[in-house]
Design an enzyme around this catalytic site. Structure first.
Site, mmCIF file in Angstrom:
data_model
loop_
_atom_site.group_PDB
_atom_site.id
_atom_site.type_symbol
_atom_site.label_atom_id
_atom_site.label_comp_id
_atom_site.label_asym_id
_atom_site.label_seq_id
_atom_site.Cartn_x
_atom_site.Cartn_y
_atom_site.Cartn_z
ATOM 1 N N TYR A 1 49.821 115.226 109.398
ATOM 2 C CA TYR A 1 50.027 114.215 108.354
ATOM 3 C C TYR A 1 50.878 114.808 107.230
ATOM 4 C CZ TYR A 1 49.041 110.273 105.253
ATOM 5 O OH TYR A 1 49.174 109.166 104.432
ATOM 6 N N SER B 1 53.716 109.591 100.910
ATOM 7 C CA SER B 1 52.367 109.903 100.412
ATOM 8 C C SER B 1 52.513 111.043 99.415
ATOM 9 C CB SER B 1 51.487 110.346 101.582
ATOM 10 O OG SER B 1 50.296 110.944 101.117
HETATM 11 N N1 LIG Z 1 45.257 105.012 102.061
HETATM 12 C C1 LIG Z 1 45.731 106.098 101.441
HETATM 13 O O1 LIG Z 1 44.992 106.828 100.766
HETATM 14 C C2 LIG Z 1 47.187 106.446 101.542
HETATM 15 C C3 LIG Z 1 47.692 107.412 100.660
HETATM 16 C C4 LIG Z 1 49.041 107.752 100.748
HETATM 17 C C5 LIG Z 1 49.863 107.128 101.665
HETATM 18 N N2 LIG Z 1 49.341 106.194 102.513
HETATM 19 C C6 LIG Z 1 50.254 105.576 103.474
HETATM 20 O O2 LIG Z 1 50.283 104.187 103.228
HETATM 21 C C7 LIG Z 1 50.670 103.503 104.414
HETATM 22 C C8 LIG Z 1 49.716 102.361 104.690
HETATM 23 O O3 LIG Z 1 48.433 102.905 104.992
HETATM 24 P P1 LIG Z 1 47.050 102.203 104.576
HETATM 25 O O4 LIG Z 1 46.320 103.170 103.752
HETATM 26 O O5 LIG Z 1 47.297 100.830 104.082
HETATM 27 O O6 LIG Z 1 46.308 102.222 105.991
HETATM 28 P P2 LIG Z 1 45.953 101.057 107.029
HETATM 29 O O7 LIG Z 1 45.397 101.785 108.191
HETATM 30 O O8 LIG Z 1 45.173 99.996 106.359
HETATM 31 O O9 LIG Z 1 47.381 100.434 107.375
HETATM 32 C C9 LIG Z 1 48.278 101.022 108.258
HETATM 33 C C10 LIG Z 1 48.803 99.929 109.164
HETATM 34 O O10 LIG Z 1 49.874 100.459 109.952
HETATM 35 C C11 LIG Z 1 49.788 99.910 111.247
HETATM 36 N N3 LIG Z 1 50.466 100.768 112.190
HETATM 37 C C12 LIG Z 1 50.149 102.034 112.540
HETATM 38 N N4 LIG Z 1 50.999 102.502 113.457
HETATM 39 C C13 LIG Z 1 51.904 101.513 113.689
HETATM 40 C C14 LIG Z 1 53.031 101.411 114.528
HETATM 41 N N5 LIG Z 1 53.390 102.404 115.335
HETATM 42 N N6 LIG Z 1 53.747 100.262 114.499
HETATM 43 C C15 LIG Z 1 53.378 99.248 113.685
HETATM 44 N N7 LIG Z 1 52.308 99.287 112.886
HETATM 45 C C16 LIG Z 1 51.580 100.407 112.869
HETATM 46 C C17 LIG Z 1 48.285 99.814 111.510
HETATM 47 O O11 LIG Z 1 47.977 98.897 112.553
HETATM 48 C C18 LIG Z 1 47.744 99.408 110.147
HETATM 49 O O12 LIG Z 1 47.604 98.011 110.028
HETATM 50 C C19 LIG Z 1 50.690 104.565 105.521
HETATM 51 O O13 LIG Z 1 52.020 105.005 105.730
HETATM 52 C C20 LIG Z 1 49.854 105.691 104.921
HETATM 53 O O14 LIG Z 1 50.174 106.935 105.477
HETATM 54 C C21 LIG Z 1 48.032 105.833 102.469
#
Ligand SMILES: NC(=O)c1ccc[n+]([C@@H]2O[C@H](COP(=O)([O-])OP(=O)(O)OC[C@H]3O[C@@H](n4cnc5c(N)ncnc54)[C@H](O)[C@@H]3O)[C@@H](O)[C@H]2O)c1
Length: 268
Positions: free
Chosen positions: A154, A141
């Site tokens: 986080y 991130s």
């Molecule tokens: N959305 C944002 O603004 C953003 C920004 C920077 C980084 N990220 C990162 O991007 C990645 C995806 O996040 P997103 O925004 O698509 O959110 P999201 O919540 O849509 O997707 C995250 C997915 O990870 C799964 N998950 C969580 N813990 C798990 C585990 N222990 N085992 C297997 N699956 C698991 C959840 O069920 C979910 O489907 C994450 O690592 C998040 O930290 C997101």
């Protein structure tokens, strides 16, 4: 710089693919000609539905990336059923803990944002090393390059993810394994659905769509670049932080004061 990664014909795995960035990545990899994409998540129902929607080259698997035995078992089963894994997108993530958080928030964030990548490297890298090829994409991130003012667990564990990805990229290059690190700012997904207009991440810049993130990942794979920055302005923020840490901290303190003032205004 490592060789670019060529997607057509490959076998890819995406964790946390039931929605958001992971699902968009899986869809884009298939569009780019991946032979198959194994979409995985801890949520068995949602990942089965996602694979169904993605079509016949997508295969669902449910496991917890924070469980080392489950990750090792998944790697072995996928290679047995689908052949060598060329690309593993270690993307699952959690938003756990506001402020300093409690021990459970730290434990979960550490296991999902750092140890999950260690577990896959332990299980998969020896196999990739024997083949002399393979790529790991770590979804960290911009919080891992800068900070995330709402959550210490986080922010600190995403810094850990970036540091680990760098370490892996250095130490495993001579085995033919390449690593990249995805560092978006705000993206419209379930994780950020509750972010209010004055949340720390929203103040950092515009939110983009998961498909935009997937576009950046594909472009970075084509070049072999380590850092994937779907928000290009993050590069400038990181440079300012490195150039003058105290000035950057002052700027972040001002941003935090603005957020608090906004929150107080809403409470009036
Ligand atoms: N959305 C944002 O603004 C953003 C920004 C920077 C980084 N990220 C990162 O991007 C990645 C995806 O996040 P997103 O925004 O698509 O959110 P999201 O919540 O849509 O997707 C995250 C997915 O990870 C799964 N998950 C969580 N813990 C798990 C585990 N222990 N085992 C297997 N699956 C698991 C959840 O069920 C979910 O489907 C994450 O690592 C998040 O930290 C997101």
């Amino acid at each position: 710089m490592p060789e670019p990664f060529s997607i057509p014909g490959t076998t890819a795995v995406v964790t946390g693919a039931a929605g958001g960035i992971g699902l968009a990545l899986a869809r884009r990899l298939l569009r780019e000609g991946a032979a198959r994409v194994v979409v995985t998540d801890r949520d068995a129902d949602r990942i089965a539905a996602a694979a169904e929607a993605l079509g016949e080259r997508a295969h669902a698997m449910a496991f917890d990336v924070a469980d080392e035995n489950a990750v090792a078992d998944a790697v072995a089963r996928i290679e047995r059923d689908h052949g060598p894994i060329d690309l593993w997108c270690s993307n699952a993530g959690v938003a756990a803990g506001r402020g300093l958080g409690d021990d459970a928030d730290w434990d979960l964030s550490w296991r999902v944002h750092v140890m999950a990548h260690v577990y896959v490297a332990r299980a998969l890298f020896p196999r990739m090393a024997r083949r002399g090829s393979g790529h790991l994409l770590v979804t960290a991130s911009a919080a891992g390059l800068l900070t995330q003012l709402d959550s210490a667990p986080y922010s600190a564990t995403k810094h850990g993810a970036v540091a680990l990805a760098e370490w892996l990229a250095i130490r495993h290059a001579d085995e033919g394994i390449s690593v990249s690190c995805l560092c978006p700012q705000g993206v419209n997904t379930a994780m950020t659905a509750g972010d209010g207009g004055a949340s720390a991440t929203r103040l950092g810049g515009d939110y983009i769509e998961p498909d935009d993130v997937a576009e950046s990942v594909v472009a970075a794979l084509h070049t072999g670049r380590f850092l994937v920055l779907p928000h290009p302005e993050a590069a400038g923020f990181e440079q300012r932080r490195a150039a003058d840490r105290d000035r950057w901290l002052d700027g972040m303190r001002r941003a935090w004061a603005k957020i608090r003032a906004g929150a107080a205004g809403r409470a009036d």
